[in-house]
Design an enzyme around this catalytic site. Structure first.
Site, mmCIF file in Angstrom:
data_model
loop_
_atom_site.group_PDB
_atom_site.id
_atom_site.type_symbol
_atom_site.label_atom_id
_atom_site.label_comp_id
_atom_site.label_asym_id
_atom_site.label_seq_id
_atom_site.Cartn_x
_atom_site.Cartn_y
_atom_site.Cartn_z
ATOM 1 N N LYS A 192 -6.078 1.105 -3.742
ATOM 2 C CA LYS A 192 -5.693 2.391 -4.204
ATOM 3 C C LYS A 192 -6.015 2.520 -5.796
ATOM 4 O O LYS A 192 -6.996 3.153 -6.064
ATOM 5 C CB LYS A 192 -4.273 2.675 -3.822
ATOM 6 C CG LYS A 192 -3.962 2.520 -2.315
ATOM 7 C CD LYS A 192 -2.900 3.216 -1.901
ATOM 8 C CE LYS A 192 -3.099 3.334 -0.545
ATOM 9 N NZ LYS A 192 -2.107 2.274 0.471
ATOM 10 N N TYR B 289 3.224 -2.504 5.704
ATOM 11 C CA TYR B 289 2.017 -2.171 6.267
ATOM 12 C C TYR B 289 1.025 -2.771 5.459
ATOM 13 O O TYR B 289 1.011 -2.847 4.117
ATOM 14 C CB TYR B 289 1.833 -0.815 6.027
ATOM 15 C CG TYR B 289 0.389 -0.020 6.659
ATOM 16 C CD1 TYR B 289 0.004 0.050 7.945
ATOM 17 C CD2 TYR B 289 -0.369 0.497 5.538
ATOM 18 C CE1 TYR B 289 -1.170 0.435 8.157
ATOM 19 C CE2 TYR B 289 -1.740 0.872 6.078
ATOM 20 C CZ TYR B 289 -2.159 0.967 7.374
ATOM 21 O OH TYR B 289 -3.227 1.371 7.609
ATOM 22 N N ASP C 25 0.869 -8.405 -1.148
ATOM 23 C CA ASP C 25 -0.250 -7.222 -0.867
ATOM 24 C C ASP C 25 0.586 -5.995 -1.771
ATOM 25 O O ASP C 25 1.461 -5.454 -1.874
ATOM 26 C CB ASP C 25 0.211 -6.713 0.428
ATOM 27 C CG ASP C 25 -0.841 -5.429 0.761
ATOM 28 O OD1 ASP C 25 -1.362 -4.873 0.032
ATOM 29 O OD2 ASP C 25 -0.865 -4.875 1.956
HETATM 30 C C1 LIG Z 1 -2.860 1.627 1.915
HETATM 31 C C2 LIG Z 1 -2.466 -0.016 1.910
HETATM 32 C C3 LIG Z 1 -3.464 -0.803 2.623
HETATM 33 C C4 LIG Z 1 -4.555 -0.339 3.113
HETATM 34 O O1 LIG Z 1 -5.560 0.144 2.568
HETATM 35 P P1 LIG Z 1 -6.609 1.158 2.802
HETATM 36 O O2 LIG Z 1 -7.412 1.296 1.529
HETATM 37 O O3 LIG Z 1 -5.936 2.446 3.390
HETATM 38 O O4 LIG Z 1 -7.572 0.471 3.819
HETATM 39 C C5 LIG Z 1 -2.973 -2.079 2.573
HETATM 40 N N1 LIG Z 1 -1.862 -2.519 2.268
HETATM 41 C C6 LIG Z 1 -0.853 -1.737 1.446
HETATM 42 C C7 LIG Z 1 0.286 -2.211 0.956
HETATM 43 C C8 LIG Z 1 -1.132 -0.260 1.421
HETATM 44 O O5 LIG Z 1 -0.349 0.523 0.809
#
Ligand SMILES: *Cc1c(COP(=O)(O)O)cnc(C)c1O
Length: 457
Positions: free
Chosen positions: A292, A169, A264
């Protein structure tokens, strides 16, 4: 967050089968009342779909307060929290150091739309402690960071296509709301209404941990692939820990083809250390994205790379990207305070050893009773999987039917004062605020819940 895309329109909210556990259900009167009201304001009563409890029993709990490893809901129920706001709260809820710094900075105003010294301060903490990034750009969310990193890769390589993995994701931007079609190497199919088919066709989707699929994808799309994007350690659809050899192969094939590798690290960044999963694998991605933990509970994301690659971002280069609240001083203050704590010597060692002991203790119990249950874990991230497989490394290896067991477990845990994210596809997080006492208490509750799930009590 990924599986919830599929699940968000399914499930009967509030549908609770008869309680066959050994504890009464917690009271949810106030939460129910708030939820009814919220549904008149927001689609599904929430501002992010996974919060709606569609994959578990009952209505969502409205949280009133958090402190350390605990949260309290509107009905006054207290829980040991393993969701941690989905990852950011590595120090637990409302840590004094972060709260004090934020309150101090707020006295001078909350946004200027002009540079402040706080941005330099946070950037210095990050860049000094991460050999993969020379320059960064702050955004206001992980989604924005990833979306911008993709644009940067496309602008830098002058290519359009990207490759992602089923089971990863990357936020909710158009190019990334795609899933695999049938076949090994496929053009993405949109996983949300509203994403143009033509966008999805720019994204190739393949299974994780599969060198053959990767080789085939590169053979097919050789000079068209701007970037491969992967979650350093995929943690949004179970915890799919990749083999080191696979990560090595991935780097090699990207390099050979002039394709940028994007890690990511929105979950793994600062969770597995200041170099995230790249540090864990000793890998060298071309672009990294963080979020995060970086914001200490406030909305901050970032992407970073070498000075040369970042030189393509405006105003230095031709890739446009901006934000009214990017680098917001209050959010920077939270990040500075939180990351400063993480730099204290022994921080990760202590946190990770607590989490390991917790996970292994639960595993020993489940193994001794022959339960089809595995606790996969890395650093302070864990995932409860109802399986007898020793490894789960790609999305297809997760049995959707096993999620019924998670639903029972989730309810039993709420009834025992333990809060997990409301989906069996989500990972849990141990924070520095979880003491051994609470972890032991949580472990006992989890063992009781497992006995009920497997009908041993
Ligand atoms: C949470 C998350 C996102 C998106 O971040 P948001 O702050 O919710 O937009 C993208 N990539 C990964 C791996 C994530 O865990």
């Amino acid at each position: 967050m990924l599986e919830s895309l599929k699940k968000m329109f399914s499930g009967n909210e509030g549908d609770m089968p008869v309680n066959t556990g050994s504890k009464p259900d917690i009271s949810r009167e106030k939460s129910k009342e708030l939820y009814e009201k919220a549904k008149t304001y927001f689609p599904g009563g929430v501002n992010s779909p996974v919060r709606a409890f569609k994959s578990v029993y009952g209505t969502p709990l409205f949280i009133q307060k958090g402190d350390g490893c605990f949260v309290w809901d509107a009905d006054g129920n207290q829980f040991i929290d393993f969701c941690g706001s989905w990852g950011p709260l590595i120090l637990g809820h409302n840590p004094a150091k972060v709260r004090e710094k934020v309150t101090e900075v707020m006295q001078n105003g909350m946004s200027f739309g002009a540079p402040t010294a706080l941005e330099n301060e946070l950037a210095e903490i990050i860049i000094k402690n991460n050999k993969h990034v020379e320059k960064i750009r702050f955004t206001s969310s992980g989604t924005e960071a990833v979306m911008s990193a993709i644009r940067l890769a496309r602008g830098y390589t002058r290519r359009d296509k990207i490759l992602k993995f089923e089971g990863c994701y990357h936020g909710h931007s158009d190019s990334l709301l795609v899933k695999a079609g049938s076949g090994l190497v496929t053009f993405g199919e949109t996983s949300s209404l509203g994403v143009p088919k033509s966008f999805a066709e720019e994204t190739i989707v393949i299974p994780l941990n599969d060198t053959e699929a990767l080789t085939q994808a590169f053979a097919q799309f050789k000079d068209q692939l701007a970037a491969v994007i992967i979650e350093g350690i995929p943690a949004n659809n179970g915890l799919l820990i990749q083999d080191e050899a696979y990560i090595e192969f991935l780097q090699k094939i990207c390099k050979e083809n002039g394709t940028l590798l994007i890690f990511d690290e929105v979950i793994t960044g600062f969770r597995l250390g200041f170099e995230g999963a790249a540090g864990y694998y000793n890998a060298k991605p071309d672009i990294v994205t963080y979020g995060k933990i970086l914001g200490g509970g406030l909305p901050v994301g970032m992407y970073g790379a070498s000075s040369e690659i970042m030189g393509h971002i405006s105003p230095d280069g031709g890739v446009y990207q901006a934000g009214t609240l990017s680098g917001n001083p209050v959010a920077m203050a939270a990040g500075i305070a939180q990351l400063t704590e993480l730099l204290r010597s022994g921080f990760y060692k202590e946190l990770n050893s607590k989490a390991k002991e917790f996970a292994e203790g639960i595993q020993r119990f489940a193994t001794a009773r022959n339960y089809k249950f595995k606790v996969f874990h890395v650093g302070s991230i864990f995932w409860f999987a109802f399986t007898d497989k020793d490894k789960i490394q790609c999305a297809e290896d997760i049995d959707p039917a096993s999620m019924e067991k998670f639903k029972v477990m989730h309810r039993e845990l709420l009834n025992r004062g333990i809060y997990l994210g409301p989906s069996g596809y989500e990972v849990g997080f141990v924070s520095a605020a979880h003491t051994k006492i609470e972890l032991e208490k949580a472990k006992r509750a989890i063992l009781e819940a497992l006995d009920i799930v497997f009908r041993n009590k």
